[in-house]
Design a protein around this motif. Structure first.
Motif, PDB file in Angstrom:
ATOM      1  N   LEU A  72       0.827  -1.206   0.000  1.00 41.39           N
ATOM      2  CA  LEU A  72       0.000   0.000   0.000  1.00 41.39           C
ATOM      3  C   LEU A  72       0.864   1.259   0.000  1.00 41.39           C
ATOM      4  O   LEU A  72       0.572   2.223  -0.709  1.00 41.39           O
ATOM      5  CB  LEU A  72      -0.919  -0.001   1.222  1.00 41.39           C
ATOM      6  CG  LEU A  72      -2.087  -1.001   1.212  1.00 41.39           C
ATOM      7  CD1 LEU A  72      -2.876  -0.886   2.506  1.00 41.39           C
ATOM      8  CD2 LEU A  72      -2.987  -0.766   0.010  1.00 41.39           C
ATOM      9  N   GLU A  73       1.921   1.238   0.811  1.00 42.16           N
ATOM     10  CA  GLU A  73       2.806   2.402   0.868  1.00 42.16           C
ATOM     11  C   GLU A  73       3.495   2.629  -0.474  1.00 42.16           C
ATOM     12  O   GLU A  73       3.641   3.752  -0.941  1.00 42.16           O
ATOM     13  CB  GLU A  73       3.848   2.197   1.969  1.00 42.16           C
ATOM     14  CG  GLU A  73       4.776   3.388   2.149  1.00 42.16           C
ATOM     15  CD  GLU A  73       5.762   3.203   3.285  1.00 42.16           C
ATOM     16  OE1 GLU A  73       6.639   4.064   3.440  1.00 42.16           O
ATOM     17  OE2 GLU A  73       5.656   2.192   4.010  1.00 42.16           O
ATOM     18  N   HIS A  74       3.896   1.512  -1.124  1.00 43.00           N
ATOM     19  CA  HIS A  74       4.550   1.628  -2.436  1.00 43.00           C
ATOM     20  C   HIS A  74       3.591   2.205  -3.470  1.00 43.00           C
ATOM     21  O   HIS A  74       3.954   3.082  -4.254  1.00 43.00           O
ATOM     22  CB  HIS A  74       5.050   0.251  -2.868  1.00 43.00           C
ATOM     23  CG  HIS A  74       5.819   0.276  -4.156  1.00 43.00           C
ATOM     24  ND1 HIS A  74       5.204   0.200  -5.387  1.00 43.00           N
ATOM     25  CD2 HIS A  74       7.152   0.410  -4.408  1.00 43.00           C
ATOM     26  CE1 HIS A  74       6.117   0.257  -6.335  1.00 43.00           C
ATOM     27  NE2 HIS A  74       7.306   0.383  -5.778  1.00 43.00           N
ATOM     28  N   SER A  75       2.340   1.719  -3.480  1.00 40.34           N
ATOM     29  CA  SER A  75       1.367   2.199  -4.463  1.00 40.34           C
ATOM     30  C   SER A  75       1.015   3.665  -4.237  1.00 40.34           C
ATOM     31  O   SER A  75       0.624   4.357  -5.172  1.00 40.34           O
ATOM     32  CB  SER A  75       0.101   1.340  -4.416  1.00 40.34           C
ATOM     33  OG  SER A  75      -0.541   1.471  -3.149  1.00 40.34           O
ATOM     34  N   THR A  86       4.838   2.900 -14.614  1.00 39.39           N
ATOM     35  CA  THR A  86       6.282   2.918 -14.842  1.00 39.39           C
ATOM     36  C   THR A  86       7.096   2.539 -13.609  1.00 39.39           C
ATOM     37  O   THR A  86       8.301   2.346 -13.715  1.00 39.39           O
ATOM     38  CB  THR A  86       6.708   4.326 -15.284  1.00 39.39           C
ATOM     39  OG1 THR A  86       6.393   5.256 -14.231  1.00 39.39           O
ATOM     40  CG2 THR A  86       5.946   4.737 -16.550  1.00 39.39           C
ATOM     41  N   ASN A  87       6.443   2.447 -12.446  1.00 39.65           N
ATOM     42  CA  ASN A  87       7.112   2.164 -11.171  1.00 39.65           C
ATOM     43  C   ASN A  87       8.112   3.262 -10.808  1.00 39.65           C
ATOM     44  O   ASN A  87       9.034   3.038 -10.016  1.00 39.65           O
ATOM     45  CB  ASN A  87       7.814   0.792 -11.203  1.00 39.65           C
ATOM     46  CG  ASN A  87       7.994   0.224  -9.804  1.00 39.65           C
ATOM     47  OD1 ASN A  87       7.173   0.466  -8.911  1.00 39.65           O
ATOM     48  ND2 ASN A  87       9.068  -0.487  -9.579  1.00 39.65           N
ATOM     49  N   LEU A  88       7.939   4.440 -11.380  1.00 36.53           N
ATOM     50  CA  LEU A  88       8.745   5.599 -10.994  1.00 36.53           C
ATOM     51  C   LEU A  88       8.049   6.329  -9.851  1.00 36.53           C
ATOM     52  O   LEU A  88       6.839   6.167  -9.643  1.00 36.53           O
ATOM     53  CB  LEU A  88       8.897   6.544 -12.173  1.00 36.53           C
ATOM     54  CG  LEU A  88       9.711   6.048 -13.375  1.00 36.53           C
ATOM     55  CD1 LEU A  88       9.693   7.098 -14.480  1.00 36.53           C
ATOM     56  CD2 LEU A  88      11.145   5.707 -12.985  1.00 36.53           C
ATOM     57  N   PRO A  89       8.777   7.143  -9.089  1.00 32.24           N
ATOM     58  CA  PRO A  89       8.111   7.967  -8.069  1.00 32.24           C
ATOM     59  C   PRO A  89       7.008   8.816  -8.691  1.00 32.24           C
ATOM     60  O   PRO A  89       7.157   9.323  -9.808  1.00 32.24           O
ATOM     61  CB  PRO A  89       9.261   8.839  -7.520  1.00 32.24           C
ATOM     62  CG  PRO A  89      10.493   8.022  -7.757  1.00 32.24           C
ATOM     63  CD  PRO A  89      10.256   7.277  -9.032  1.00 32.24           C
TER      64      PRO A  89
END
Length: 619
Positions: free
Chosen positions: A440-443, A450-453
């Motif tokens: 959840l924190e990552h999402s 893109t999995n970029l910030p």
């Protein structure tokens, strides 16, 4: 009391759901009525405009020369009237004497059955049954009556109407309305999955519909409904225009012409949100009530058993304690005061992987994963000695080497003099919960494609980078990247190709940057890069050139080579007057816009400590 409580909750819930259903039906009936009124107004206004334009064209018609002028005027009117197929003039014998379509001239069009039926000279607009074909010359009237009609899917149709001509000597205006125009307008406002629209004559004959499965020319409703149309100008009711498809129907009778617009909204679609609410409420409420019922019944049964077996209460307690110790899903570990293990339950064996024989006599520290330092255990032991209780999260290691998280509770068991005799530790494996929290924190901080910030994480990174730049007296470069030609990729190859292009370019540009730099997705085809530890604005130029080269590299997509370019702008921090991250981003965005206006596929350095600009594109 429990039964009364459950009945009250169910009653209130049922009443609330019934109110919600009534509100959903009422709001959709209102929406259906508004649509019927809107469609009726549009059709009435189109007929009014046609009547006025045609009356002007017919004023002062004299002889054959006048008829030719009328035909020319009719053709001119048709150019700006997509709702018409043709305009014609018919004599008292229903024969066309002039028309915007020369092929219609001399055609016999029977208007005796047009509605409303009249005696004597015509003074109002009359509507005929639909015709199959694009015009009178190559068409035929559809059959009228219950069960009659023809499907209109792929078939050109027209709706004939006659209008009186002042001083026309028995002549009348014959209008061929284009139902496709009105059907398209209605279909744009009401999607076919939500409902449909019909236009009927006042005798119930279907003139046009947005549902191609329903035939035109058919008498759509019985005599009772036709009488209702004639008595009331508007109304609403539930109907079933198609077998098994109940609709929320509203109608609106034209205030000037003999037709009625009927709008149908599918009840199943209208109640879809309400059904979801019912499922959610019942999904939450029923399990709670069932659990309450079982808990109450269990408590009652337990009290009854205790009253019958009071003499054996101690024995039952010992049996229950042994049962709980053996079968509870939480791991239990019991140690002596010096920390040596004297017993564990089956859940401990299952969670840790160690058998009971392997752990007896050992100190629990052999489970340590090494993630907590010495200070952590000293604080835990200090709190346990002070209060006799400690609760928290800890990481331990299974026998197979796997590290797992557990929620641990340790309680001291004193004797009658208050001296600690044992310690009892109860724990749950919460590794899955921790993993879910991390996910959840990552999402929340990273772009899912893109999995970029993402923007949120970028704001944190910028705040930290600006602080470091001030502390070390270095420059921070804020790079705004916008892809050129990306919209064409989406339009010609689909969003799947566009998404793959964003993923590929994001990974390529990320590898172009240093470990200390940051690349984030700002949204759409926009990216933001943070270049840290720059001594001068010129230090950023090699990185900007690499980014341009990387963005321009083609990508293979299903045998095709797809490529875009990038326009890049950069601003610097610190500099006078630019103190917030929003100002830096805006300045970089403006610099990117300058690069795009200069021809794209290039970079532009905003005015900062030093003004630099790349005037030639980097290929």
């Amino acid at each position: 009391m429990l039964s009364a409580f459950i009945c009250a909750v169910l009653g209130i819930t049922s009443y609330t759901l019934w109110l919600l259903r009534s509100d959903a039906l009422t709001s959709n009936f209102q929406l259906s009525s508004l649509m019927a009124r809107s469609f009726e107004n549009a059709l009435t206004q189109s007929l009014n405009a046609t009547s006025q334009a045609a009356s002007h064209a017919l004023s002062g018609v004299r002889g054959k020369a006048g008829l030719r002028e009328v035909e020319a005027d009719f053709a001119q009117i048709l150019r700006g009237a997509p709702h018409l197929r043709s305009l014609s003039l018919i004599n008292s014998q229903d024969r066309i004497v002039a028309s915007s379509n020369p092929a219609n001239v001399a055609q016999q069009v029977d208007t005796s059955g047009y509605q409303p039926l009249i005696q004597g000279p015509q003074t109002v607009l009359r509507l005929g049954a639909p015709w199959l074909g694009r015009d009178f010359a190559a068409g035929r009237a559809a059959e009228v009556g219950v069960g009659a009609g023809a499907a209109t899917d792929g078939v050109s149709t027209l709706i004939p109407a006659t209008l009186p001509v002042q001083g026309g000597g028995g002549r009348r205006l014959l209008v061929a309305l284009n139902p496709d125009y009105f059907v398209n307008q209605m279909a744009q406002q009401l999607d076919g999955s939500l409902g449909m629209v019909e236009v009927l004559r006042l005798d119930g004959t279907r003139l046009m519909t947005t549902n191609p499965k329903l035939p035109i020319g058919q008498t759509a409703y019985g005599k009772a409904m036709v009488l209702r149309f004639q008595e009331r100008e508007f109304g609403q009711f539930e109907s079933e225009p198609e077998p098994g498809q109940t609709t929320l129907t509203a109608y609106r009778v034209s205030s000037q012409y003999p037709f009625v617009v009927v709008t149908h909204l599918y009840r199943e679609v209208a109640l879809a949100h309400w059904v979801t609410q019912v499922s959610t409420v019942l999904g939450l409420l029923v399990p709670v009530l069932v659990v309450l019922a079982f808990l109450a019944l269990g408590l009652h049964r337990r009290q009854w058993l205790l009253q019958l077996q009071r003499a054996e209460s101690e024995r039952l307690q010992r049996i229950n304690a042994a049962f709980v110790f053996t079968h509870i899903r939480e791991g239990i570990l019991i140690t002596q005061a010096d920390g040596s293990i004297i017993d564990v339950n089956d859940a401990f064996v299952r969670i840790s992987g160690y058998s009971r024989a392997e752990v007896l006599g050992k100190n629990p520290r052999f489970l340590s994963s090494g993630r907590q330092d010495k200070a952590f255990y000293e604080a835990m032991w200090s709190e346990l000695q002070a209060s006799g209780y400690w609760r928290g999260e800890i990481w331990n290691r299974r026998k197979d080497g796997e590290v797992f998280a557990e929620l641990l509770t340790i309680s001291a068991v004193p004797d009658s003099q208050g001296k600690v005799q044992q310690f009892v530790a109860v724990f749950n494996n919460i590794t899955a919960i921790k993993a879910y929290q991390d996910e959840l924190e990552h999402s929340a901080r990273y772009d899912p494609l893109t999995n970029l910030p993402n923007r949120v994480f970028l704001a944190d990174r910028m705040r930290s980078a600006m602080t470091q730049a001030q502390r070390h007296q270095m420059l921070l470069g804020v790079v705004f990247i916008d892809l050129d030609g990306f919209k064409a990729i989406n339009d010609h190859h689909g969003h799947e190709a566009g998404d793959q292009m964003l993923i590929t370019l994001a990974e390529r540009m990320r590898l172009t940057l240093r470990e200390s730099d940051t690349l984030a997705r700002n949204g759409g085809d926009e990216f933001v890069a943070l270049l840290a530890d720059l001594t001068a604005p010129a230090d950023a130029i090699p990185t900007l050139e690499r980014l341009l080269e990387t963005a321009a590299q083609p990508m293979d997509w299903r045998g095709q080579s797809l490529a875009v370019t990038a326009s890049i702008g950069i601003s610097f921090f610190p500099q006078p007057g630019k103190r917030t991250r929003d100002e830096l981003l805006h300045e970089a965005d403006m610099a990117m816009y300058q690069a795009k206006m200069a021809g794209k596929n290039r970079y532009h350095l905003s005015p900062g400590p030093v003004v630099l600009s790349c005037s030639e594109p980097v290929l």
